[in-house]
Scaffold this motif. Structure first.
Motif, PDB file in Angstrom:
ATOM      1  N   SER A  21      -4.867   0.297  13.566  1.00 14.20           N
ATOM      2  CA  SER A  21      -5.735   1.855  13.166  1.00 14.20           C
ATOM      3  C   SER A  21      -6.331   1.303  15.136  1.00 14.20           C
ATOM      4  O   SER A  21      -6.731   1.148  15.470  1.00 14.20           O
ATOM      5  CB  SER A  21      -7.101   1.663  12.377  1.00 14.20           C
ATOM      6  OG  SER A  21      -8.033   2.659  12.865  1.00 14.20           O
TER       7      SER A  21
ATOM      8  N   ASN B 162       0.995  -2.405   5.362  1.00 13.37           N
ATOM      9  CA  ASN B 162       0.185  -1.542   5.329  1.00 13.37           C
ATOM     10  C   ASN B 162      -1.199  -1.173   4.829  1.00 13.37           C
ATOM     11  O   ASN B 162      -1.703  -0.275   5.088  1.00 13.37           O
ATOM     12  CB  ASN B 162       1.326  -0.044   4.842  1.00 13.37           C
ATOM     13  CG  ASN B 162       0.396   1.045   4.421  1.00 13.37           C
ATOM     14  OD1 ASN B 162      -0.110   2.009   5.642  1.00 13.37           O
ATOM     15  ND2 ASN B 162      -0.303   1.695   3.343  1.00 13.37           N
ATOM     16  N   ALA B 163      -1.060  -2.002   3.763  1.00 11.62           N
ATOM     17  CA  ALA B 163      -2.295  -2.052   2.714  1.00 11.62           C
ATOM     18  C   ALA B 163      -3.259  -2.187   3.738  1.00 11.62           C
ATOM     19  O   ALA B 163      -3.608  -2.744   3.909  1.00 11.62           O
ATOM     20  CB  ALA B 163      -1.772  -2.705   1.483  1.00 11.62           C
ATOM     21  N   GLY B 164      -4.578  -1.779   3.130  1.00 14.35           N
ATOM     22  CA  GLY B 164      -5.638  -1.534   4.122  1.00 14.35           C
ATOM     23  C   GLY B 164      -6.985  -0.321   2.950  1.00 14.35           C
ATOM     24  O   GLY B 164      -6.940   0.098   2.614  1.00 14.35           O
ATOM     25  N   ILE B 165      -7.704  -0.774   2.759  1.00 15.29           N
ATOM     26  CA  ILE B 165      -9.543  -0.581   3.116  1.00 15.29           C
ATOM     27  C   ILE B 165     -10.350  -0.220   3.785  1.00 15.29           C
ATOM     28  O   ILE B 165     -10.672  -1.159   5.445  1.00 15.29           O
ATOM     29  CB  ILE B 165     -10.073  -0.997   1.608  1.00 15.29           C
ATOM     30  CG1 ILE B 165     -10.362  -2.632   2.280  1.00 15.29           C
ATOM     31  CG2 ILE B 165      -9.101  -1.269   0.314  1.00 15.29           C
ATOM     32  CD1 ILE B 165     -11.270  -3.433   0.566  1.00 15.29           C
TER      33      ILE B 165
ATOM     34  N   ASP C  19       2.047  -1.830  -4.591  1.00 16.11           N
ATOM     35  CA  ASP C  19       0.923  -1.048  -4.260  1.00 16.11           C
ATOM     36  C   ASP C  19       0.108  -1.925  -6.007  1.00 16.11           C
ATOM     37  O   ASP C  19       0.824  -2.360  -6.630  1.00 16.11           O
ATOM     38  CB  ASP C  19       0.879  -0.311  -4.604  1.00 16.11           C
ATOM     39  CG  ASP C  19      -0.707   0.845  -3.560  1.00 16.11           C
ATOM     40  OD1 ASP C  19      -0.426   0.792  -2.614  1.00 16.11           O
ATOM     41  OD2 ASP C  19      -1.628   0.841  -4.328  1.00 16.11           O
ATOM     42  N   LEU C  20      -0.996  -1.899  -5.757  1.00 16.80           N
ATOM     43  CA  LEU C  20      -2.319  -2.124  -6.782  1.00 16.80           C
ATOM     44  C   LEU C  20      -1.834  -0.739  -7.868  1.00 16.80           C
ATOM     45  O   LEU C  20      -2.392  -1.175  -8.683  1.00 16.80           O
ATOM     46  CB  LEU C  20      -3.908  -2.415  -6.890  1.00 16.80           C
ATOM     47  CG  LEU C  20      -3.879  -3.210  -5.813  1.00 16.80           C
ATOM     48  CD1 LEU C  20      -5.376  -3.344  -5.568  1.00 16.80           C
ATOM     49  CD2 LEU C  20      -3.781  -5.437  -6.452  1.00 16.80           C
TER      50      LEU C  20
ATOM     51  N   PRO D 197      -2.769   4.420  13.969  1.00 16.79           N
ATOM     52  CA  PRO D 197      -3.519   5.589  13.683  1.00 16.79           C
ATOM     53  C   PRO D 197      -4.488   6.601  14.376  1.00 16.79           C
ATOM     54  O   PRO D 197      -5.840   5.204  14.017  1.00 16.79           O
ATOM     55  CB  PRO D 197      -2.221   5.939  12.695  1.00 16.79           C
ATOM     56  CG  PRO D 197      -2.180   4.484  12.277  1.00 16.79           C
ATOM     57  CD  PRO D 197      -2.892   3.859  12.935  1.00 16.79           C
ATOM     58  N   GLY D 198      -4.793   7.309  14.720  1.00 21.84           N
ATOM     59  CA  GLY D 198      -6.030   8.403  14.663  1.00 21.84           C
ATOM     60  C   GLY D 198      -6.117   8.559  13.140  1.00 21.84           C
ATOM     61  O   GLY D 198      -6.063   8.462  12.565  1.00 21.84           O
TER      62      GLY D 198
ATOM     63  N   VAL E 107      -6.061  10.241   9.925  1.00 21.87           N
ATOM     64  CA  VAL E 107      -4.294  10.881   9.684  1.00 21.87           C
ATOM     65  C   VAL E 107      -5.098  11.989   7.439  1.00 21.87           C
ATOM     66  O   VAL E 107      -6.048  11.090   7.184  1.00 21.87           O
ATOM     67  CB  VAL E 107      -3.783   9.593   8.800  1.00 21.87           C
ATOM     68  CG1 VAL E 107      -2.495  10.316   8.140  1.00 21.87           C
ATOM     69  CG2 VAL E 107      -2.992   8.756  10.408  1.00 21.87           C
TER      70      VAL E 107
ATOM     71  N   MET F 274      -8.388   8.229   1.908  1.00 22.89           N
ATOM     72  CA  MET F 274      -9.476   7.376   2.586  1.00 22.89           C
ATOM     73  C   MET F 274      -9.969   8.236   3.357  1.00 22.89           C
ATOM     74  O   MET F 274     -11.013   8.289   3.489  1.00 22.89           O
ATOM     75  CB  MET F 274      -7.780   6.050   3.992  1.00 22.89           C
ATOM     76  CG  MET F 274      -9.610   5.154   4.541  1.00 22.89           C
ATOM     77  SD  MET F 274      -7.954   4.122   5.952  1.00 22.89           S
ATOM     78  CE  MET F 274      -8.221   2.935   4.564  1.00 22.89           C
TER      79      MET F 274
ATOM     80  N   GLY G 274       0.950  -1.166  -0.224  1.00 25.54           N
ATOM     81  CA  GLY G 274      -0.087  -0.248   0.296  1.00 25.54           C
ATOM     82  C   GLY G 274       0.919   0.974   0.122  1.00 25.54           C
ATOM     83  O   GLY G 274       0.210   2.237   0.539  1.00 25.54           O
TER      84      GLY G 274
ATOM     85  N   GLY H 216      -0.721   8.167   0.397  1.00 23.11           N
ATOM     86  CA  GLY H 216      -0.949   7.905   2.062  1.00 23.11           C
ATOM     87  C   GLY H 216      -0.139   7.369   2.629  1.00 23.11           C
ATOM     88  O   GLY H 216       1.227   7.977   2.650  1.00 23.11           O
ATOM     89  N   ILE H 217      -0.353   6.979   3.726  1.00 22.88           N
ATOM     90  CA  ILE H 217       0.657   6.695   4.824  1.00 22.88           C
ATOM     91  C   ILE H 217       1.703   5.846   4.677  1.00 22.88           C
ATOM     92  O   ILE H 217       3.067   5.701   4.571  1.00 22.88           O
ATOM     93  CB  ILE H 217       0.258   5.570   6.193  1.00 22.88           C
ATOM     94  CG1 ILE H 217      -0.838   7.037   6.467  1.00 22.88           C
ATOM     95  CG2 ILE H 217       0.308   5.058   7.387  1.00 22.88           C
ATOM     96  CD1 ILE H 217      -1.967   5.885   7.764  1.00 22.88           C
ATOM     97  N   GLY H 218       1.558   4.413   3.215  1.00 23.77           N
ATOM     98  CA  GLY H 218       2.280   3.677   3.656  1.00 23.77           C
ATOM     99  C   GLY H 218       3.587   4.540   2.065  1.00 23.77           C
ATOM    100  O   GLY H 218       4.422   4.759   2.754  1.00 23.77           O
TER     101      GLY H 218
ATOM    102  N   MET I  76      -0.405  -2.067  10.168  1.00 19.23           N
ATOM    103  CA  MET I  76      -0.448  -1.163   9.844  1.00 19.23           C
ATOM    104  C   MET I  76      -1.632  -1.244  10.664  1.00 19.23           C
ATOM    105  O   MET I  76      -2.986  -1.911   9.570  1.00 19.23           O
ATOM    106  CB  MET I  76      -1.108  -0.534   8.764  1.00 19.23           C
ATOM    107  CG  MET I  76      -1.023   0.771   8.930  1.00 19.23           C
ATOM    108  SD  MET I  76       0.059   1.929  10.385  1.00 19.23           S
ATOM    109  CE  MET I  76       1.524   1.954   9.246  1.00 19.23           C
TER     110      MET I  76
END
Ligand SMILES: NC(=O)c1ccc[n+]([C@@H]2O[C@H](COP(=O)([O-])OP(=O)(O)OC[C@H]3O[C@@H](n4cnc5c(N)ncnc54)[C@H](O)[C@@H]3O)[C@@H](O)[C@H]2O)c1
Length: 252
Positions: A143, A90-93, A37-38, A186-187, A189, A193, A13, A17-19, A141
């Motif tokens: 949250s 880190n990747a996430g949705i 990443d995609l 993380p809070g 960010v 996303m 990811g 963003g964060i990644g 990662m």
């Protein structure tokens, strides 16, 4: 010389963003970075930026929810750089922002596949190599949604709680094999996303900023600084930690 000089880091990811911030920071600290990443366009653009600044990076497209992709990602990293010392899952949705009664089950499966299965597959590929190599560092990662409930984001919240559980179990499994495994929680960010979750509505964004006792959202660079700490020798005595980086949310 940067604190990650001679280290190889695989980051999922990492195109946005964060990644992206983690990849840029790790490269600036001397790491050779595999940007995965995609999103081909932004992944390759980031590699271009890192290389133009004198750093080392390659882009490898992989879907974290697909076992074959994660194995291929690791094989490519080993082929190109000869080792992997750091893996950042880190990747996430976020999935849909609706109550459980209205949640589409295909969407539920996708959130779990990317956020839970993806982190599991990333750890599996990493430990397989790191056990043989004699050690390494894994960062997952999560949250603040991995530590407390958030209404209308139940599958996301559940998946991020699961990431904390995976992190703790894995840390115990591999503690004696010199593999440290931690998570960041993380809070809010400021990334795409958050813009999707708030639908770019200024009032909703302001409400998200106020969730943090310090009164603002975090920046990707602030999370990258925490990631650097957890992936460097500065945190050599930490494993199995789910560290909030949240402007004080979890203090309340
Ligand atoms: N932004 C926040 O407020 C926040 C807060 C807490 C935790 N997080 C977590 O931080 C991580 C990064 O979030 P972000 O805000 O940078 O999100 P983002 O949407 O800005 O970036 C996520 C990146 O992951 C990639 N990605 C998505 N699915 C993928 C897949 N199946 N395989 C490979 N790559 C995939 C996307 O292409 C994108 O580049 C996520 O795990 C997210 O849950 C974000």
């Amino acid at each position: 010389m940067g604190v990650l000089h001679d280290k190889v880091a695989v980051i999922t990811g990492a195109a946005n963003g964060i990644g992206r911030a983690i990849a840029a920071r790790f490269a600036a600290e001397g790491a050779q970075v595999v940007v995965s990443d995609l999103d081909v366009a932004h992944g390759e653009a980031l590699v271009g930026t890192i290389v133009a600044a004198g750093g080392h990076a390659v882009y490898v497209r992989a879907d974290v929810s697909i076992e074959h992709d994660m194995r291929m990602l690791f094989s490519r990293a080993l082929e190109i750089y000869g080792g992997v010392h750091i893996m950042v899952n880190n990747a996430g949705i976020e999935g849909a922002n609706v109550a459980i009664g209205e949640y589409d089950m295909a969407e539920f499966d996708r959130v779990i596949d990317v956020n839970l299965r993806g982190v599991f597959l990333g750890m599996q590929a990493a430990v397989t190599h790191m056990v043989t190599a004699g050690g390494g560092v894994i960062l997952n990662m999560s949250s603040v949604a991995g530590l407390k409930g958030f209404a209308t984001l139940a599958p996301y919240t559940a998946s991020k709680h699961a990431v904390v559980g995976l992190t703790k179990a894995a840390a115990l499994e591999y503690a004696t094999q010199h593999i440290r495994i931690n998570a960041i929680c993380p809070g809010a960010v400021v990334t795409d996303m958050i813009h999707r979750i708030t639908m770019n509505d200024p009032a909703t964004e302001a409400a998200y900023a106020k969730l943090q006792p310090i009164g603002r959202m975090g920046t990707p660079e602030e999370i990258a600084a925490v990631a650097l700490f957890l992936c460097s020798d500065a945190s050599s005595f930490l494993t199995g930690v789910a560290l909030p980086a949240d402007g004080g949310i979890m203090a309340g």
